[in-house]
Design a protein around this motif. Structure first.
Motif, PDB file in Angstrom:
ATOM      1  N   ALA A 116       0.059   4.360   0.590  1.00 63.07           N
ATOM      2  CA  ALA A 116      -0.207   5.419   1.605  1.00 63.07           C
ATOM      3  C   ALA A 116       0.644   4.997   2.798  1.00 63.07           C
ATOM      4  O   ALA A 116       1.070   5.673   3.220  1.00 63.07           O
ATOM      5  CB  ALA A 116      -1.724   5.580   1.881  1.00 63.07           C
ATOM      6  N   ASP A 126      -5.130   9.343  -5.516  1.00 60.96           N
ATOM      7  CA  ASP A 126      -4.208   8.384  -4.364  1.00 60.96           C
ATOM      8  C   ASP A 126      -3.147   9.250  -3.866  1.00 60.96           C
ATOM      9  O   ASP A 126      -3.024  10.521  -4.202  1.00 60.96           O
ATOM     10  CB  ASP A 126      -3.661   7.167  -5.205  1.00 60.96           C
ATOM     11  CG  ASP A 126      -2.613   7.271  -6.275  1.00 60.96           C
ATOM     12  OD1 ASP A 126      -2.136   8.462  -6.315  1.00 60.96           O
ATOM     13  OD2 ASP A 126      -2.560   6.231  -6.753  1.00 60.96           O
ATOM     14  N   ARG A 134       0.759  -1.367   0.172  1.00 60.07           N
ATOM     15  CA  ARG A 134       0.059   0.029  -0.021  1.00 60.07           C
ATOM     16  C   ARG A 134       0.755   1.287  -0.143  1.00 60.07           C
ATOM     17  O   ARG A 134       1.540   1.486   0.901  1.00 60.07           O
ATOM     18  CB  ARG A 134      -0.912   0.064   1.029  1.00 60.07           C
ATOM     19  CG  ARG A 134      -2.039  -1.095   1.039  1.00 60.07           C
ATOM     20  CD  ARG A 134      -2.889  -1.033   2.320  1.00 60.07           C
ATOM     21  NE  ARG A 134      -3.429   0.404   2.576  1.00 60.07           N
ATOM     22  CZ  ARG A 134      -4.051   0.545   3.853  1.00 60.07           C
ATOM     23  NH1 ARG A 134      -4.069  -0.291   4.684  1.00 60.07           N
ATOM     24  NH2 ARG A 134      -4.411   1.855   3.851  1.00 60.07           N
ATOM     25  N   GLU A 169      -7.919  -3.314  -7.272  1.00 61.33           N
ATOM     26  CA  GLU A 169      -7.231  -3.143  -5.805  1.00 61.33           C
ATOM     27  C   GLU A 169      -5.758  -3.223  -6.029  1.00 61.33           C
ATOM     28  O   GLU A 169      -4.691  -2.955  -5.171  1.00 61.33           O
ATOM     29  CB  GLU A 169      -7.758  -3.980  -4.705  1.00 61.33           C
ATOM     30  CG  GLU A 169      -7.799  -5.596  -4.916  1.00 61.33           C
ATOM     31  CD  GLU A 169      -8.291  -6.321  -4.068  1.00 61.33           C
ATOM     32  OE1 GLU A 169      -8.007  -6.095  -2.801  1.00 61.33           O
ATOM     33  OE2 GLU A 169      -9.194  -7.088  -4.250  1.00 61.33           O
ATOM     34  N   THR A 223      -6.028  10.212   2.026  1.00 59.09           N
ATOM     35  CA  THR A 223      -6.022   9.754   0.583  1.00 59.09           C
ATOM     36  C   THR A 223      -7.355   9.014   0.126  1.00 59.09           C
ATOM     37  O   THR A 223      -7.622   8.303   1.220  1.00 59.09           O
ATOM     38  CB  THR A 223      -4.791   9.313   0.186  1.00 59.09           C
ATOM     39  OG1 THR A 223      -4.586   8.898  -1.291  1.00 59.09           O
ATOM     40  CG2 THR A 223      -4.443   7.972   1.083  1.00 59.09           C
ATOM     41  N   GLU A 245      -8.149   5.561  -1.839  1.00 54.94           N
ATOM     42  CA  GLU A 245      -7.436   4.443  -2.038  1.00 54.94           C
ATOM     43  C   GLU A 245      -8.516   3.168  -2.409  1.00 54.94           C
ATOM     44  O   GLU A 245      -9.433   2.996  -1.693  1.00 54.94           O
ATOM     45  CB  GLU A 245      -6.693   3.886  -0.447  1.00 54.94           C
ATOM     46  CG  GLU A 245      -5.439   2.815  -0.968  1.00 54.94           C
ATOM     47  CD  GLU A 245      -4.773   2.430   0.270  1.00 54.94           C
ATOM     48  OE1 GLU A 245      -3.519   2.902   0.060  1.00 54.94           O
ATOM     49  OE2 GLU A 245      -5.485   2.160   1.405  1.00 54.94           O
TER      50      GLU A 245
END
Length: 300
Positions: free
Chosen positions: A56, A172, A54, A121, A69, A71
């Motif tokens: 972030a 994002d 991920r 995803e 953010t 996501e």
């Protein structure tokens, strides 16, 4: 969390998590500094999995600063607030709150709205975007060319059959557009709302003007009374009565009255000295004449 007691942390956080859920915040998670899930309040049975994919979270561990953010996850587009946790200056964990942008979320937004998910995803672009809608699928009313322009330019909009179509980008942590919020607004309804706003604004402005006029009238009436009172006092002073006093107030005219009272007090003291010294009485008369002229000049 520092001692690895997952169950105690969960029990401690249950009341807070229940409050979060009532406000639509379903995601509540704690993550270790090496990016392993420590506790998911929304899925307590799932933990220990690697989350280093991920972006972030990588950003938070790298910069040690907060991130807010959009996501893409298994449940679709989510809005997430991610914060590093420190204890005694040491980075010990990451706390994450978030909500899913789903159909129930759209129910609280006016007009017709769609969430459009552009990536899966895993970060791969979808050949056919996933649309989350409460009623209408707006992508069926939008040409592929308009959709492309929506993705490329957040300021783009168009009109069709009395409706305005516009968009908000969902980006994002790297600034990539991963989703869209497409809005359809009836121009008739917007015009009607604008007319109501204009009427309300006009009414409020008129009310303010009336209040101002009333206040000014009251102030002017008060000033007029004080001017009359000062003039009357000056007439008495001019006739030789130094025992008179004015009723002072806190405004400008009242300040003049207070100044005159103080002057008269001094004149009274000078007058008492008349019997003892001819020089003092001359000085008092001189001062009296000067002050009287100054006050008359101010009032006039």
């Amino acid at each position: 969390m520092a001692n690895g007691d997952r169950d105690s942390l969960r029990d401690y956080l249950i009341p807070s998590y229940e409050d979060f859920k009532r406000n639509g915040i379903e995601i509540f998670q704690f993550i270790t500094p090496d990016l392993k899930s420590f506790l998911r309040m929304h899925k307590p049975e799932k933990y220990g999995d690697d989350l280093s994919f991920r972006k972030a979270l990588l950003n938070v561990t790298s910069n040690k600063s907060d991130v807010v953010t959009y996501e893409i996850g298994a449940s679709g587009i989510g809005l997430r607030s991610i914060k590093p946790v420190f204890k005694d200056g040491q980075f010990i964990a990451i706390a994450e709150l978030g909500l899913y942008l789903n159909k129930s979320f759209l129910e609280d937004i006016p007009n017709e709205q769609n969430f459009v998910q552009l990536y899966d995803e895993d970060g791969k672009k979808l050949e056919k975007p996933i649309v989350v809608t409460e009623n209408e699928d707006l992508t069926k009313e939008i040409s592929s060319e308009d959709l492309r322009k929506f993705i490329e330019n957040e300021d783009y909009y168009f009109l069709n059959n009395g409706f305005l179509y516009n968009v908000i980008h969902m980006k994002d942590v790297e600034g990539n557009v991963v989703g869209l919020l497409i809005s359809k607004t009836s121009l008739k309804e917007e015009v009607a709302l604008q007319k109501k706003r204009n009427l309300m604004t006009t009414f409020l402005m008129s009310l303010v003007i009336v209040v101002i006029v009333v206040v000014l009238f009251m102030i002017l009436r008060s000033i007029n009374k004080q001017v009359k009172s000062i003039n009357l006092t000056l007439e008495k002073v001019a006739s030789g009565d130094l025992t008179v006093k004015l009723h002072g107030t806190s405004n400008e005219i009242g300040a003049i009255a207070n100044t005159l009272n103080e002057t008269l007090r001094k004149l009274q003291a000078l007058f008492k000295d008349f019997q003892m010294s001819f020089v003092d009485i001359n000085k008092a008369v001189s001062n009296y004449s000067m002050v009287t002229n100054q006050v008359e000049d101010v009032v006039n």
